[in-house]
Design an enzyme around this catalytic site. Structure first.
Site, mmCIF file in Angstrom:
data_model
loop_
_atom_site.group_PDB
_atom_site.id
_atom_site.type_symbol
_atom_site.label_atom_id
_atom_site.label_comp_id
_atom_site.label_asym_id
_atom_site.label_seq_id
_atom_site.Cartn_x
_atom_site.Cartn_y
_atom_site.Cartn_z
ATOM 1 N N SER A 210 0.844 -1.200 0.000
ATOM 2 C CA SER A 210 0.000 0.000 0.000
ATOM 3 C C SER A 210 0.878 1.248 0.000
ATOM 4 O O SER A 210 2.071 1.180 -0.328
ATOM 5 C CB SER A 210 -0.931 -0.045 1.217
ATOM 6 O OG SER A 210 -1.911 0.952 1.123
ATOM 7 N N ASN A 211 0.326 2.378 0.354
ATOM 8 C CA ASN A 211 1.105 3.620 0.436
ATOM 9 C C ASN A 211 0.581 4.450 1.608
ATOM 10 O O ASN A 211 -0.360 4.054 2.288
ATOM 11 C CB ASN A 211 1.032 4.385 -0.892
ATOM 12 C CG ASN A 211 -0.409 4.670 -1.280
ATOM 13 O OD1 ASN A 211 -1.115 5.379 -0.578
ATOM 14 N ND2 ASN A 211 -0.861 4.102 -2.387
#
Ligand code: CTP
Length: 405
Positions: A210-211
Site C-alpha cells: 500500500s502507500n
C-alpha cells in the site's frame, strides 16, 4: 476551523425542551467556531434543562427566550427574516405539532412563521413517541411544506429504553446544515465523482502492498463539493477519515476494484477528481493462505501492472464523446512541474493538482497541504500552504470556474 460556507452565516437555533438540549450547546459552540452567527431561542421547557447563559457563553450573542421585552414584538420578524437557516434542535413532539399547525404562542414558533429561509428540524424524544402516528403526521406535513427533517437515530435513550429518537451527534448535525446551506451553490445539479485514499494490493490474506495516503485531501474535496451543492460520490480505499454527510460512499480495496467502481458510475458524472493514491503494481499471484516463514522461506513477490484508471476514463470519454471534466493529482517527490505537466497531457486531464509528497507539511497524512494547479494553455495557479479543507475549497472553486465559463 473557520469554514467559508458557514462563515458569517446567520443561523437561528431554536431549542425546545428535551434532555437532548445539552447537545445543542455543543452544536452552537461548533457552529460559532466555524464562523457562523448563531442566535439561540430557548423555549420555556428548554430552560428547565439548560440556561440562556450556557448558550450566550458559547455563541457570544444575546439568547432569546419567551420573556418579551420592550422590542419583543419585532425581534422575531428581524430574526426570522435575516436568518440564512432556522434549525430547531432538539424539536420535541410538542414543538413539532405547533410548527406543523402554525401555532404562534412562543418566541420560537413566531420566529418560525416569520422565517423566509430554509427550515430544518431535528426531532428528539423518548420511547415510542417518534413512531406515534400523530408525530409522524406532523413530520410528514412539515416535510411536504419543504422543511428538512433530520431523522433521529436508533439507540439507548434517557429513559433506558432503546428506540428511534436520539438526536444525532454534532458532526452529523453540521453535515446536514452544510448540505442545506450549500444546496443552491455553484455546483448544484452537478454530479462529482471523487476517489480518495490508498489502494491495498494483497500479497496473501493478511499482508498487502500500500502507500501512506490518508484520504484526507480527497475527503475534504468531497465536503467542499457538497458545500457547493454537488451530488457527490466518494470512492475510498481503507481510510480512517469520517465520510462527509450527504455523500454517496463506496469502499474499495484494490486498484482493480477502484477501476471497476469508477467505470460503473462514470456515465452519470460531470466531474471526476482522482485524488486516490492508486497502487501502480500488484502481486501477480497473491497466496490464498498466509505465507509461513518456516515453511515458505523468504518469498519473491512478482508484480504486475495495475490498470491506469485515469487513462481508462480518458479512453471511455473519447469513445462516448462525453463531457466530463477530469482532475488528477500528481504525487511527486522531485521535478514536480515537469512531471505534473507530462501527466496532465498523458492522462488527458483538464486540471492537475501537483502535490509535493516528500515534505512534512504537505502530501500524505499531513493536516496541511500546498498545491500547484496546472491546466491547458499554461494555466498555473499556486495554492499556498493551508489546511487540506481550505486547499479543497480552492481547488473546487477553480473547477467550478472552469466549468461555468
Ligand atoms: N492514477 C490512476 N491510475 C493509476 C495510477 C494513478 O488513475 N493506476 C491517477 C491518480 O489518482 C492521480 C494521477 O493518476 O490522479 C497521477 O497519479 P500518480 O501516482 O502521481 O502518477 P502515476 O500515473 O502513477 O505515475 P508515477 O507513479 O510513475 O509518478
Amino acid at each position: 476551523m473557520s469554514n467559508s460556507l458557514l462563515d458569517s452565516k446567520r443561523i437561528v437555533l431554536g431549542v425546545s425542551g428535551s434532555i437532548a438540549c445539552y447537545k445543542s450547546a455543543d452544536l452552537a459552540s461548533k457552529l460559532t467556531q466555524a464562523g457562523a452567527l448563531v442566535d439561540v431561542i430557548l423555549t420555556e421547557a428548554a430552560q428547565q434543562f439548560v440556561t440562556p447563559l450556557t448558550f450566550q457563553a458559547v455563541t457570544g450573542r444575546t439568547v432569546y427566550s419567551d420573556l418579551w421585552n420592550r422590542d419583543g414584538h419585532v425581534q422575531h420578524v428581524k430574526l426570522g427574516e435575516s436568518a440564512d437557516l432556522l434549525l430547531v434542535s432538539p424539536a420535541t413532539a410538542h414543538t413539532l405539532a405547533k410548527l406543523a399547525q402554525g401555532f404562534a404562542d412562543n418566541f420560537l414558533t413566531v420566529t418560525a412563521l416569520a422565517a423566509r429561509c430554509p427550515v430544518v428540524v431535528a426531532p428528539a424524544m423518548d420511547g415510542g413517541m417518534f413512531a406515534h402516528p400523530a408525530v409522524q403526521e406532523n413530520v410528514a406535513l412539515l416535510r411536504a411544506r419543504g422543511v428538512v427533517v433530520i431523522e433521529p437515530k436508533e439507540g439507548r435513550m434517557a429513559s433506558g429504553l432503546v428506540g428511534k429518537g436520539r438526536l444525532p451527534e454534532t458532526a452529523e448535525m453540521i453535515g446536514h446544515i452544510r448540505r442545506v446551506l450549500g444546496r443552491n451553490g455553484v455546483l448544484a445539479g452537478k454530479h462529482v465523482l471523487i476517489s480518495a485514499g490508498p489502494t491495498q494490493e494483497p500479497i496473501d490474506p493478511v499482508r498487502f502492498i500500500s502507500n501512506h495516503s490518508s484520504g484526507k485531501q480527497g475527503v475534504a474535496l468531497a465536503q467542499a463539493a457538497v458545500d457547493m451543492g454537488a451530488e457527490v460520490t466518494l470512492i475510498t480505499g481503507r481510510i480512517h477519515e469520517p465520510i462527509p454527510f450527504g455523500v454517496n460512499h463506496v469502499q474499495i480495496q484494490t486498484a482493480v476494484e477502484l477501476h471497476d467502481a469508477v467505470m460503473a458510475v462514470i456515465q452519470e458524472q460531470d466531474i471526476l477528481i482522482m485524488a486516490a493514491a492508486v497502487g501502480d503494481f500488484r502481486p501477480k499471484n497473491p497466496a490464498t493462505q498466509k505465507i509461513k516463514k518456516e515453511m515458505d522461506g523468504v518469498p519473491t513477490i512478482e508484480l504486475t501492472r495495475n490498470p491506469d484508471i485515469t487513462v481508462a476514463v480518458r479512453a471511455w470519454k473519447a469513445v462516448n464523446h462525453a463531457e466530463l471534466f477530469m482532475v488528477g493529482f500528481a504525487a511527486e517527490t522531485q521535478n514536480w512541474l515537469e512531471n505534473g505537466q507530462s501527466k496532465l497531457a498523458r492522462k488527458g486531464l483538464d486540471l492537475i493538482a501537483v502535490n509535493d509528497v516528500g515534505g512534512t507539511q504537505t502530501g500524505f497524512r499531513s493536516a496541511t497541504n500546498a498545491i500547484t494547479l496546472l491546466g491547458k494553455d499554461d494555466l498555473m495557479i499556486e495554492i499556498p500552504l493551508q489546511s487540506k479543507e481550505a486547499v479543497a475549497e480552492a481547488i473546487m472553486k477553480q473547477v467550478a470556474k472552469m466549468l461555468t465559463v
